[in-house]
Design a protein around this motif. Structure first.
Motif, PDB file in Angstrom:
ATOM      1  N   THR A   9       0.838  -1.190   0.000  1.00  0.00           N
ATOM      2  CA  THR A   9       0.000   0.000   0.000  1.00  0.00           C
ATOM      3  C   THR A   9       0.878   1.247   0.000  1.00  0.00           C
ATOM      4  O   THR A   9       1.863   1.315   0.730  1.00  0.00           O
ATOM      5  CB  THR A   9      -0.900   0.018   1.256  1.00  0.00           C
ATOM      6  OG1 THR A   9      -1.669  -1.183   1.273  1.00  0.00           O
ATOM      7  CG2 THR A   9      -1.824   1.222   1.246  1.00  0.00           C
ATOM      8  N   LEU A  10       0.497   2.208  -0.793  1.00  0.00           N
ATOM      9  CA  LEU A  10       1.175   3.501  -0.858  1.00  0.00           C
ATOM     10  C   LEU A  10       0.241   4.525  -0.218  1.00  0.00           C
ATOM     11  O   LEU A  10      -0.907   4.666  -0.632  1.00  0.00           O
ATOM     12  CB  LEU A  10       1.430   3.838  -2.331  1.00  0.00           C
ATOM     13  CG  LEU A  10       2.355   4.980  -2.677  1.00  0.00           C
ATOM     14  CD1 LEU A  10       3.742   4.743  -2.110  1.00  0.00           C
ATOM     15  CD2 LEU A  10       2.432   5.128  -4.190  1.00  0.00           C
ATOM     16  N   THR A  11       0.699   5.218   0.822  1.00  0.00           N
ATOM     17  CA  THR A  11      -0.163   6.196   1.492  1.00  0.00           C
ATOM     18  C   THR A  11      -0.270   7.469   0.651  1.00  0.00           C
ATOM     19  O   THR A  11       0.590   7.735  -0.195  1.00  0.00           O
ATOM     20  CB  THR A  11       0.380   6.579   2.887  1.00  0.00           C
ATOM     21  OG1 THR A  11       1.592   7.307   2.718  1.00  0.00           O
ATOM     22  CG2 THR A  11       0.590   5.353   3.764  1.00  0.00           C
ATOM     23  N   ARG A  13       0.376  10.466   1.623  1.00  0.00           N
ATOM     24  CA  ARG A  13       1.565  11.295   1.892  1.00  0.00           C
ATOM     25  C   ARG A  13       2.753  10.837   1.050  1.00  0.00           C
ATOM     26  O   ARG A  13       3.508  11.648   0.524  1.00  0.00           O
ATOM     27  CB  ARG A  13       1.956  11.233   3.374  1.00  0.00           C
ATOM     28  CG  ARG A  13       1.078  12.050   4.277  1.00  0.00           C
ATOM     29  CD  ARG A  13       1.655  12.079   5.678  1.00  0.00           C
ATOM     30  NE  ARG A  13       1.872  10.731   6.191  1.00  0.00           N
ATOM     31  CZ  ARG A  13       1.470  10.307   7.375  1.00  0.00           C
ATOM     32  NH1 ARG A  13       0.864  11.118   8.194  1.00  0.00           N
ATOM     33  NH2 ARG A  13       1.683   9.081   7.764  1.00  0.00           N
ATOM     34  N   ALA A  14       2.926   9.504   0.934  1.00  0.00           N
ATOM     35  CA  ALA A  14       4.027   8.972   0.129  1.00  0.00           C
ATOM     36  C   ALA A  14       3.813   9.324  -1.338  1.00  0.00           C
ATOM     37  O   ALA A  14       4.749   9.748  -2.020  1.00  0.00           O
ATOM     38  CB  ALA A  14       4.146   7.462   0.309  1.00  0.00           C
ATOM     39  N   THR A  81       3.225  -1.242   4.001  1.00  0.00           N
ATOM     40  CA  THR A  81       2.712   0.083   3.677  1.00  0.00           C
ATOM     41  C   THR A  81       3.901   1.024   3.545  1.00  0.00           C
ATOM     42  O   THR A  81       4.761   1.065   4.430  1.00  0.00           O
ATOM     43  CB  THR A  81       1.774   0.603   4.788  1.00  0.00           C
ATOM     44  OG1 THR A  81       0.662  -0.296   4.900  1.00  0.00           O
ATOM     45  CG2 THR A  81       1.268   2.004   4.474  1.00  0.00           C
ATOM     46  N   ASP A  83       5.034   4.791   3.491  1.00  0.00           N
ATOM     47  CA  ASP A  83       4.558   6.089   3.948  1.00  0.00           C
ATOM     48  C   ASP A  83       5.705   7.098   3.833  1.00  0.00           C
ATOM     49  O   ASP A  83       6.858   6.730   3.636  1.00  0.00           O
ATOM     50  CB  ASP A  83       4.097   5.978   5.401  1.00  0.00           C
ATOM     51  CG  ASP A  83       3.243   7.161   5.850  1.00  0.00           C
ATOM     52  OD1 ASP A  83       2.888   8.013   5.012  1.00  0.00           O
ATOM     53  OD2 ASP A  83       2.934   7.226   7.053  1.00  0.00           O
ATOM     54  N   PHE A  84       5.376   8.368   3.964  1.00  0.00           N
ATOM     55  CA  PHE A  84       6.384   9.417   4.022  1.00  0.00           C
ATOM     56  C   PHE A  84       6.168  10.161   5.318  1.00  0.00           C
ATOM     57  O   PHE A  84       5.055  10.604   5.610  1.00  0.00           O
ATOM     58  CB  PHE A  84       6.267  10.376   2.827  1.00  0.00           C
ATOM     59  CG  PHE A  84       7.337  11.424   2.820  1.00  0.00           C
ATOM     60  CD1 PHE A  84       8.628  11.114   2.434  1.00  0.00           C
ATOM     61  CD2 PHE A  84       7.065  12.722   3.216  1.00  0.00           C
ATOM     62  CE1 PHE A  84       9.636  12.073   2.447  1.00  0.00           C
ATOM     63  CE2 PHE A  84       8.057  13.696   3.240  1.00  0.00           C
ATOM     64  CZ  PHE A  84       9.342  13.359   2.839  1.00  0.00           C
ATOM     65  N   VAL A  85       7.223  10.259   6.135  1.00  0.00           N
ATOM     66  CA  VAL A  85       7.095  10.909   7.437  1.00  0.00           C
ATOM     67  C   VAL A  85       8.010  12.118   7.524  1.00  0.00           C
ATOM     68  O   VAL A  85       9.070  12.162   6.917  1.00  0.00           O
ATOM     69  CB  VAL A  85       7.403   9.926   8.597  1.00  0.00           C
ATOM     70  CG1 VAL A  85       6.372   8.812   8.650  1.00  0.00           C
ATOM     71  CG2 VAL A  85       8.797   9.345   8.488  1.00  0.00           C
ATOM     72  N   PHE A  93      11.046   8.224   3.625  1.00  0.00           N
ATOM     73  CA  PHE A  93      10.052   7.208   3.345  1.00  0.00           C
ATOM     74  C   PHE A  93      10.182   6.157   4.429  1.00  0.00           C
ATOM     75  O   PHE A  93      11.283   5.816   4.859  1.00  0.00           O
ATOM     76  CB  PHE A  93      10.278   6.575   1.964  1.00  0.00           C
ATOM     77  CG  PHE A  93       9.890   7.482   0.838  1.00  0.00           C
ATOM     78  CD1 PHE A  93       8.558   7.672   0.518  1.00  0.00           C
ATOM     79  CD2 PHE A  93      10.848   8.169   0.124  1.00  0.00           C
ATOM     80  CE1 PHE A  93       8.199   8.527  -0.513  1.00  0.00           C
ATOM     81  CE2 PHE A  93      10.506   9.021  -0.900  1.00  0.00           C
ATOM     82  CZ  PHE A  93       9.164   9.208  -1.218  1.00  0.00           C
ATOM     83  N   LYS A  94       9.048   5.658   4.910  1.00  0.00           N
ATOM     84  CA  LYS A  94       9.036   4.665   5.974  1.00  0.00           C
ATOM     85  C   LYS A  94       8.203   3.481   5.500  1.00  0.00           C
ATOM     86  O   LYS A  94       7.106   3.675   4.982  1.00  0.00           O
ATOM     87  CB  LYS A  94       8.431   5.264   7.250  1.00  0.00           C
ATOM     88  CG  LYS A  94       8.403   4.312   8.412  1.00  0.00           C
ATOM     89  CD  LYS A  94       7.872   4.989   9.658  1.00  0.00           C
ATOM     90  CE  LYS A  94       7.871   4.019  10.822  1.00  0.00           C
ATOM     91  NZ  LYS A  94       7.306   4.602  12.015  1.00  0.00           N
ATOM     92  N   GLU A  96       6.289   0.170   6.671  1.00  0.00           N
ATOM     93  CA  GLU A  96       5.735  -0.643   7.758  1.00  0.00           C
ATOM     94  C   GLU A  96       5.573  -2.044   7.189  1.00  0.00           C
ATOM     95  O   GLU A  96       4.698  -2.288   6.364  1.00  0.00           O
ATOM     96  CB  GLU A  96       4.369  -0.096   8.204  1.00  0.00           C
ATOM     97  CG  GLU A  96       4.419   1.258   8.860  1.00  0.00           C
ATOM     98  CD  GLU A  96       5.034   1.223  10.251  1.00  0.00           C
ATOM     99  OE1 GLU A  96       5.026   0.148  10.886  1.00  0.00           O
ATOM    100  OE2 GLU A  96       5.531   2.269  10.690  1.00  0.00           O
TER     101      GLU A  96
END
Length: 112
Positions: A9-11, A13-14, A81, A83-85, A93-94, A96
């Motif tokens: 999954t790509l959020t 934010r990412a 997943t 994500d970008f934090v 990029f993170k 999970e």
């Protein structure tokens, strides 16, 4: 292959950050995420800009952003997943990854 695409999954934010990065890249460029041996915990994630996609690669798309993952890395990342934090340490990029049994402080290394 369609079922594998849903496993990562790509959020939003990412996707937004990938689109911001791709503005400066040639048309057709995408973010490649791969898993390499090594790193503090056994495996590490690598992020590269690419314009090449092999027939067996999987493309994950969201909001105009594309992430390319090779089949071997996909096995290690299934269910993850991206994500970008933006936190006190900085922006990154993170990933999970539910398969990871441990990870290191840098956030880019993990073990299974």
């Amino acid at each position: 292959m369609a079922s594998q695409m849903a496993e990562i999954t790509l959020t939003p934010r990412a996707a937004k950050r990938i689109n911001e990065i791709m503005v400066a890249e040639p048309p057709g460029a995408a973010l490649r995420v791969s898993v390499n041996g090594g790193g503090c915990s056994g495996f590490s994630y690598a992020f590269d800009i690419t314009r090449e996609q092999a027939a067996q690669d999987v493309a994950i798309e969201r909001d105009g952003a594309t992430v390319i993952v090779d089949p071997v890395s996909l096995e290690y990342m299934a269910g993850s997943t991206i994500d970008f934090v933006n936190d006190l340490i900085g922006q990154s990029f993170k990933i999970e990854n539910p398969q990871a049994t441990s990870s290191c402080g840098c956030g880019t290394s993990f073990s299974l």
